[in-house]
Design a protein around this motif. Structure first.
Motif, PDB file in Angstrom:
ATOM      1  N   CYS A  67       5.798  -4.038   3.770  1.00  0.00           N
ATOM      2  CA  CYS A  67       4.512  -3.523   4.257  1.00  0.00           C
ATOM      3  C   CYS A  67       3.867  -2.697   3.166  1.00  0.00           C
ATOM      4  CB  CYS A  67       4.761  -2.660   5.512  1.00  0.00           C
ATOM      5  SG  CYS A  67       3.269  -1.899   6.200  1.00  0.00           S
ATOM      6  N   PRO A  68       2.554  -2.730   3.034  1.00  0.00           N
ATOM      7  CA  PRO A  68       1.891  -1.883   2.033  1.00  0.00           C
ATOM      8  C   PRO A  68       1.981  -0.409   2.421  1.00  0.00           C
ATOM      9  CG  PRO A  68       0.264  -2.966   3.410  1.00  0.00           C
ATOM     10  CD  PRO A  68       1.588  -3.547   3.795  1.00  0.00           C
ATOM     11  N   TYR A  69       2.035   0.439   1.423  1.00  0.00           N
ATOM     12  CA  TYR A  69       2.066   1.879   1.665  1.00  0.00           C
ATOM     13  C   TYR A  69       0.669   2.414   1.956  1.00  0.00           C
ATOM     14  CZ  TYR A  69       0.198   2.148  -3.045  1.00  0.00           C
ATOM     15  OH  TYR A  69      -0.602   1.997  -4.146  1.00  0.00           O
ATOM     16  N   ASP A  70      -0.351   1.721   1.441  1.00  0.00           N
ATOM     17  CA  ASP A  70      -1.737   2.182   1.533  1.00  0.00           C
ATOM     18  C   ASP A  70      -2.434   1.435   2.658  1.00  0.00           C
ATOM     19  OD1 ASP A  70      -4.328   2.996   1.205  1.00  0.00           O
ATOM     20  OD2 ASP A  70      -4.402   2.638  -0.949  1.00  0.00           O
ATOM     21  N   PRO A  71      -3.028   2.136   3.645  1.00  0.00           N
ATOM     22  CA  PRO A  71      -3.711   1.431   4.741  1.00  0.00           C
ATOM     23  C   PRO A  71      -4.943   0.671   4.307  1.00  0.00           C
ATOM     24  CG  PRO A  71      -4.077   3.800   4.885  1.00  0.00           C
ATOM     25  CD  PRO A  71      -3.038   3.593   3.830  1.00  0.00           C
ATOM     26  N   ALA A  72      -5.507   1.002   3.148  1.00  0.00           N
ATOM     27  CA  ALA A  72      -6.698   0.306   2.672  1.00  0.00           C
ATOM     28  C   ALA A  72      -6.380  -0.850   1.740  1.00  0.00           C
ATOM     29  CB  ALA A  72      -7.627   1.294   1.955  1.00  0.00           C
ATOM     30  N   ARG A  73      -5.112  -1.056   1.397  1.00  0.00           N
ATOM     31  CA  ARG A  73      -4.734  -2.119   0.476  1.00  0.00           C
ATOM     32  C   ARG A  73      -4.807  -3.473   1.156  1.00  0.00           C
ATOM     33  NH1 ARG A  73      -4.756  -2.950  -4.659  1.00  0.00           N
ATOM     34  NH2 ARG A  73      -4.113  -0.778  -4.887  1.00  0.00           N
ATOM     35  N   GLY A  74      -5.319  -4.482   0.434  1.00  0.00           N
ATOM     36  CA  GLY A  74      -5.360  -5.828   0.976  1.00  0.00           C
ATOM     37  C   GLY A  74      -3.978  -6.347   1.292  1.00  0.00           C
ATOM     38  N   PHE A  75      -3.833  -6.998   2.435  1.00  0.00           N
ATOM     39  CA  PHE A  75      -2.509  -7.410   2.901  1.00  0.00           C
ATOM     40  C   PHE A  75      -2.630  -8.636   3.794  1.00  0.00           C
ATOM     41  CE2 PHE A  75       0.486  -7.317   6.466  1.00  0.00           C
ATOM     42  CZ  PHE A  75       1.685  -7.435   5.792  1.00  0.00           C
ATOM     43  N   THR A  76      -1.604  -9.473   3.733  1.00  0.00           N
ATOM     44  CA  THR A  76      -1.476 -10.581   4.675  1.00  0.00           C
ATOM     45  C   THR A  76       0.005 -10.837   4.890  1.00  0.00           C
ATOM     46  OG1 THR A  76      -2.021 -12.902   5.111  1.00  0.00           O
ATOM     47  CG2 THR A  76      -1.628 -12.289   2.816  1.00  0.00           C
ATOM     48  N   GLY A  77       0.361 -11.194   6.117  1.00  0.00           N
ATOM     49  CA  GLY A  77       1.771 -11.403   6.436  1.00  0.00           C
ATOM     50  C   GLY A  77       1.961 -12.401   7.557  1.00  0.00           C
ATOM     51  N   LEU A  78       3.037 -13.204   7.468  1.00  0.00           N
ATOM     52  CA  LEU A  78       3.387 -14.204   8.472  1.00  0.00           C
ATOM     53  C   LEU A  78       4.895 -14.191   8.674  1.00  0.00           C
ATOM     54  CD1 LEU A  78       1.283 -17.264   7.208  1.00  0.00           C
ATOM     55  CD2 LEU A  78       0.731 -15.828   9.181  1.00  0.00           C
ATOM     56  N   ILE A  79       5.328 -14.490   9.881  1.00  0.00           N
ATOM     57  CA  ILE A  79       6.737 -14.753  10.154  1.00  0.00           C
ATOM     58  C   ILE A  79       6.873 -16.240  10.439  1.00  0.00           C
ATOM     59  CG2 ILE A  79       8.620 -14.405  11.783  1.00  0.00           C
ATOM     60  CD1 ILE A  79       7.932 -11.531  11.950  1.00  0.00           C
ATOM     61  N   ILE A  80       7.642 -16.916   9.598  1.00  0.00           N
ATOM     62  CA  ILE A  80       7.820 -18.361   9.687  1.00  0.00           C
ATOM     63  C   ILE A  80       9.307 -18.653   9.793  1.00  0.00           C
ATOM     64  CG2 ILE A  80       7.394 -20.571   8.569  1.00  0.00           C
ATOM     65  CD1 ILE A  80       5.117 -19.197   7.018  1.00  0.00           C
ATOM     66  N   ASP A  81       9.708 -19.214  10.918  1.00  0.00           N
ATOM     67  CA  ASP A  81      11.122 -19.551  11.152  1.00  0.00           C
ATOM     68  C   ASP A  81      12.034 -18.348  10.894  1.00  0.00           C
ATOM     69  OD1 ASP A  81      10.202 -22.075  11.703  1.00  0.00           O
ATOM     70  OD2 ASP A  81      10.647 -22.864   9.697  1.00  0.00           O
ATOM     71  N   GLY A  82      11.596 -17.183  11.322  1.00  0.00           N
ATOM     72  CA  GLY A  82      12.389 -15.964  11.169  1.00  0.00           C
ATOM     73  C   GLY A  82      12.226 -15.254   9.857  1.00  0.00           C
ATOM     74  N   GLY A  83      11.619 -15.884   8.844  1.00  0.00           N
ATOM     75  CA  GLY A  83      11.408 -15.245   7.546  1.00  0.00           C
ATOM     76  C   GLY A  83      10.043 -14.578   7.484  1.00  0.00           C
ATOM     77  N   LEU A  84       9.976 -13.427   6.830  1.00  0.00           N
ATOM     78  CA  LEU A  84       8.735 -12.669   6.703  1.00  0.00           C
ATOM     79  C   LEU A  84       8.103 -12.956   5.348  1.00  0.00           C
ATOM     80  CD1 LEU A  84       6.764 -10.531   7.774  1.00  0.00           C
ATOM     81  CD2 LEU A  84       8.257  -8.783   6.787  1.00  0.00           C
ATOM     82  N   TYR A  85       6.921 -13.568   5.359  1.00  0.00           N
ATOM     83  CA  TYR A  85       6.164 -13.896   4.154  1.00  0.00           C
ATOM     84  C   TYR A  85       4.997 -12.896   4.055  1.00  0.00           C
ATOM     85  CZ  TYR A  85       8.617 -18.415   4.117  1.00  0.00           C
ATOM     86  OH  TYR A  85       9.576 -19.412   4.091  1.00  0.00           O
ATOM     87  N   THR A  86       5.023 -12.062   3.049  1.00  0.00           N
ATOM     88  CA  THR A  86       3.990 -11.044   2.890  1.00  0.00           C
ATOM     89  C   THR A  86       3.426 -11.097   1.481  1.00  0.00           C
ATOM     90  OG1 THR A  86       5.646  -9.397   2.271  1.00  0.00           O
ATOM     91  CG2 THR A  86       5.014  -9.499   4.588  1.00  0.00           C
ATOM     92  N   ALA A  87       2.218 -10.558   1.342  1.00  0.00           N
ATOM     93  CA  ALA A  87       1.560 -10.500   0.040  1.00  0.00           C
ATOM     94  C   ALA A  87       0.725  -9.231  -0.002  1.00  0.00           C
ATOM     95  CB  ALA A  87       0.680 -11.725  -0.185  1.00  0.00           C
ATOM     96  N   THR A  88       1.056  -8.336  -0.933  1.00  0.00           N
ATOM     97  CA  THR A  88       0.341  -7.073  -1.067  1.00  0.00           C
ATOM     98  C   THR A  88       0.899  -6.337  -2.279  1.00  0.00           C
ATOM     99  OG1 THR A  88      -0.353  -5.057   0.076  1.00  0.00           O
ATOM    100  CG2 THR A  88       1.922  -5.769   0.400  1.00  0.00           C
ATOM    101  N   ARG A  89       0.455  -5.102  -2.481  1.00  0.00           N
ATOM    102  CA  ARG A  89       1.091  -4.177  -3.421  1.00  0.00           C
ATOM    103  C   ARG A  89       1.947  -3.243  -2.579  1.00  0.00           C
ATOM    104  NH1 ARG A  89      -2.497  -0.982  -7.686  1.00  0.00           N
ATOM    105  NH2 ARG A  89      -2.448  -3.042  -8.648  1.00  0.00           N
ATOM    106  N   TYR A  90       3.260  -3.299  -2.789  1.00  0.00           N
ATOM    107  CA  TYR A  90       4.187  -2.663  -1.857  1.00  0.00           C
ATOM    108  C   TYR A  90       4.419  -1.185  -2.158  1.00  0.00           C
ATOM    109  CZ  TYR A  90       5.118  -7.502  -0.654  1.00  0.00           C
ATOM    110  OH  TYR A  90       4.971  -8.816  -0.261  1.00  0.00           O
ATOM    111  N   GLU A  91       4.388  -0.804  -3.404  1.00  0.00           N
ATOM    112  CA  GLU A  91       4.648   0.574  -3.760  1.00  0.00           C
ATOM    113  C   GLU A  91       3.513   1.095  -4.628  1.00  0.00           C
ATOM    114  OE1 GLU A  91       8.443   0.820  -5.594  1.00  0.00           O
ATOM    115  OE2 GLU A  91       9.501  -0.154  -3.934  1.00  0.00           O
TER     116      GLU A  91
END
Length: 841
Positions: A163-187
């Motif tokens: 999950c991104p640390y910043d609430p304003a950071r662009g983010f997208t996430g999906l759970i596919i077959d139990g796996g979490l696919y995310t894209a953002t700047r994490y730290e």
């Protein structure tokens, strides 16, 4: 000079090289106008939900259970999808502790917006649980929630990698077959990344020797089931849409800063990717990215993306909203472009780009490409050759993938141009759904949210996009943060900062006639000849009887009698020379007002005293030739509809002379009587003039005698009676005693110490003062304030004005006119005595 002209020249060359809108398209299509405008006060069928939290930006619709799940700041909600405002919702409070908020604030973060727990991930984990992650005051946490009980667990998971640390950071996430696919700047100090976690094979993007992602802001991600019905045994893929900094050739003008120029991208990874064995360990081996172009390549920012028919890969398509800005940022506009999955697949099978150290830019790679093709998923063909997973790929292939993640060909929109351009609008979110009409064709219906709280409802046609209506869904101007469509509930859910809103997908009853119904071109609406109304197609059993014309929007009602009742004829009467407005409200923004006089003569703006406006026809300086019958029509898309009818009569400005009666002796005497009246009035006027002249002469003569005398004092009292009180009097033309009189007998003030009483004498013999009149009105009819109470009427014919000034110093001229003017203008600064002695001289 050439340094300034080169960016403009290069922009023109690129704009001409990239397919754009045809110059023959009407200007109205280049700046699409919504047909209907619905303000917030005219919304119907809406439902609202607002809890104690804020920022309702994360929405998850579960059609099977009929629930709308909402992630907000510090809370989660489970709402009834049929009616989100029915009060049966469930709530989870998930706030960051005061210690966490204080620690966040000490790090320099905003304790009014950032140091809270903003829910960013809300997905279905399995049949019994939901999965959610929150920023938690810049220390992300995740949790698995019991979907039925809707309660938080006793323990939480670390969320730094999810999950991104910043609430304003662009983010997208999906759970596919139990796996979490995310894209953002994490730290805080990390670079953007596409990751897969909660999976046996956790993967991420490569960071060395070059970054696969360059300061990316992610917008959207989607799983496309390309394995279903695949003849080659292809794998499912996850597509990501984002904006990043670019330095490839042709990415923009050379004078632009490389750190500020950004382009839109689409990237993909294979769901079955397991990473490399020695090279690209725990890294994606199938990562590829390509550039998105919509309209003006240099000045595009990707804002939102939605996908339609992702389950059927052959029909999958994406709609993207871009913000277009000029180099000088003087103009902002939005564009909507469509991209078909087949074109994306073609781009990813094309030539590659290579980073050139000499120029430090990306250029086209013209060398050989190893086999199996780098970046491809494992197919039946590869399995037959012994490549059962990405771990079996040769090192040469993995080295190539590591250095060549970018494709050379850009992805251009379908039809080579945008579907929609809208000036002065910034779209923040969009969603869509395919709608099958009774006639058979299927149309894509899009809902576009704006930055100021409006939603544009548009249908995709063969010629572009038609905006059916624009609706103000938020009373205060604020961005639309999320949109979700429920075909089952026939509802659109809107997430915003201050709550969630539920709207019907269509309001067909708004259209009252057959022509109005088909002009709307709403795929959900059709005219029902049996009920003589515009109805929702999904609610009618016999849909084939409905009248629709989505593509053209003007056919089907020719033989129908449901064109609507004719408007009543209204009568207007006006005096000659006056102006008159004939109202005619156009219900459609696309309609043009047409006015006809007596059914044949067309009226145009500025013609012979006529002004045609959006609210009616203004006739100025009316003349007799303006009389007649006026008809107001709405011309739209080749159809003409009567909206209003008027009968205007222009009357003479003065009444016409009455018809003369038959000649009689009484009628003959009338002129002589009028002559006598005129003579009598003239004689009386002359007499008044003579009397006025005489009075003026006498007044002037008496005034001259008084001015010739020396100023003197009068004493009123009983003669020879000691101790009699004396009152000092002064004529109108004189002044109060001054310095020149200080050497007299010392009785300048008489019985009033330290003041001088000025009296304007009236006419006639002394008489007792009459009773005081009732208080005057606060305002006179001419707008002046009421005269002060010091102005008293005496003897029924004249006035006496009493005034007392301080310290014996006159406050100004003592004539009646000047004194009255002074009181009216400076009454607030004059010291008056409430009760004064009144005297008549």
């Amino acid at each position: 000079m050439w340094g300034r002209l080169w960016p403009l020249l290069l922009s023109c060359l690129i704009a001409t090289a990239i397919p754009g809108p045809s110059p023959r398209r009407p200007s109205r299509e280049l700046d699409a106008t919504p047909r209907m405008t619905i303000p917030y006060e005219e919304l119907s069928g809406t439902r609202h939900f607002k809890g104690q939290a804020q920022n309702y930006s994360t929405l998850l619709l579960e059609e099977a259970s009929g629930r709308l799940l909402v992630g907000a700041r510090g809370a989660l909600f489970s709402l009834n999808a049929q009616d989100i405002g029915d009060g049966t919702h469930k709530e989870i409070l998930w706030e960051a502790s005061p210690e966490m908020q204080s620690r966040c604030h000490q790090k320099g973060k905003n304790n009014q917006t950032e140091c809270f727990n903003h829910v960013r991930v809300l997905q279905r984990l399995n049949a019994t649980h939901l999965y959610t992650c929150g920023t938690h005051a810049f220390q992300p946490l995740c949790a698995a929630i019991d979907a039925q009980a809707f309660t938080l667990p006793a323990t939480f998971e670390e969320g730094r990698e999810k999950c991104p640390y910043d609430p304003a950071r662009g983010f997208t996430g999906l759970i596919i077959d139990g796996g979490l696919y995310t894209a953002t700047r994490y730290e805080f100090r990390s670079i953007p990344d596409i990751r897969r976690s909660r999976h046996p094979h956790s993967l991420k993007t490569e960071e060395a020797p070059m970054h696969w992602l360059n300061d990316a802001e992610f917008v959207f991600s989607v799983l496309v089931r390309e394995s279903e019905a695949s003849a080659v045994g292809d794998d499912d893929k996850v597509y990501y849409f984002f904006t990043e900094r670019a330095t490839e050739e042709g990415s923009g003008s050379f004078t632009q800063s490389r750190s500020s120029h950004r382009v839109a991208r689409v990237a993909r990874v294979c769901k079955g990717d397991m990473g490399g064995k020695k090279i690209l360990q725990k890294k994606w081996t199938s990562f590829l990215k390509a550039r998105l172009i919509c309209h003006i390549p240099q000045y595009e920012t990707l804002r939102a993306v939605c996908s339609l028919d992702a389950a059927a890969s052959t029909r999958s398509r994406f709609y993207a909203a871009f913000t277009l800005t000029t180099q000088w940022k003087t103009l902002e506009a939005s564009a909507i472009c469509r991209y078909d999955l087949t074109e994306i697949q073609t781009v990813f099978t094309g030539p590659f780009m290579e980073y050139q150290d000499g120029t430090r830019r990306w250029g086209r790679y013209d060398g050989g490409v190893p086999e199996p093709r780098p970046g491809s998923c494992i197919t039946n063909s590869l399995r037959s050759r012994g490549y059962n997973s990405s771990r079996d790929l040769p090192s040469l292939v993995l080295d190539f993938v590591k250095l060549h993640p970018l494709m050379a060909r850009p992805l251009v929109p379908a039809r080579g141009r945008p579907l929609l351009l809208k000036h002065s609008v910034r779209y923040t979110h969009l969603t869509g759904t395919p709608v099958t009409t009774p006639g058979g064709p299927t149309y894509d219906l899009l809902f576009l949210g704006t930055a100021d709280g409006w939603i544009h409802k548009a249908v995709v046609l063969g010629s572009g996009m038609h905006i059916i209506e624009e609706t103000q869904v938020l009373r205060e101007a604020q961005p639309v943060e999320n949109l979700v469509i429920s075909p089952t509930q026939h509802s659109l859910y809107v997430g915003a900062a201050n709550g969630v809103l539920q709207l019907p997908l269509s309001t067909c009853s708004r259209y009252r006639s057959c022509y109005d119904c088909i002009l709307a071109r709403d795929p959900y609406c059709g005219w029902d000849p049996s009920t003589h109304g515009c109805v929702e197609a999904t609610t009618i059993a016999n849909r084939t009887a409905l009248i629709q014309d989505i593509e053209r929007g003007n056919r089907g009602c020719e033989g129908s009698r449901d064109a609507g009742p004719p408007p009543p004829l209204r009568t207007r009467s006006v005096l000659r020379g006056d102006d008159v407005l004939l109202p005619c409200d156009q219900p459609s923004n696309l309609a043009r007002a047409l006015w006809l006089l007596n059914g044949t003569r067309g009226l145009s703006d500025g013609q012979a005293g006529y002004r045609v406006g959006v609210d009616g026809l203004l006739v100025t300086d009316t003349q007799p030739e303006h009389s007649g019958n006026y008809s107001c029509y709405a011309e739209e898309n080749g159809l003409r509809t009567l909206l209003a009818s008027y009968s205007l009569m222009v009357r003479p400005a003065t009444p016409a002379p009455a018809p003369q009666a038959p000649s009689t002796p009484e009628a003959q005497l009338a002129p002589d009587v009028r002559l006598l009246y005129v003579l009598a009035i003239a004689a009386l006027g002359g007499l008044c003039l003579v009397l006025a002249s005489s009075l003026l002469y006498v007044a002037c003569l008496r005034g001259g005698q008084q001015r010739g005398r020396r100023r003197r004092k009068y004493s009123l009292g009983r003669a020879g009676r000691p101790g009699g009180s004396a009152v000092q009097l002064q004529t109108v033309s004189g002044q109060c005693p001054g310095e020149e009189d200080e050497g007299d007998d010392g009785e300048g003030a008489g019985g009033l110490e330290g003041s001088c009483l000025q009296i304007i004498p009236g006419e006639g013999a002394p008489a007792p003062p009459p009773p005081p009149p009732p208080p005057p009105p606060a305002e006179l009819t001419n707008g002046l304030v009421a005269l002060p109470s010091r102005l008293r009427r005496m003897n029924g014919s004249s006035y006496v004005l009493l005034r007392q000034s301080d310290n014996g110093v006159p406050a100004g001229p003592c004539s009646f006119a000047e004194e009255l003017s002074r009181i009216l203008e400076k009454r607030k600064h004059t010291q008056l005595v409430e009760q004064l002695d009144e005297s008549s001289v």
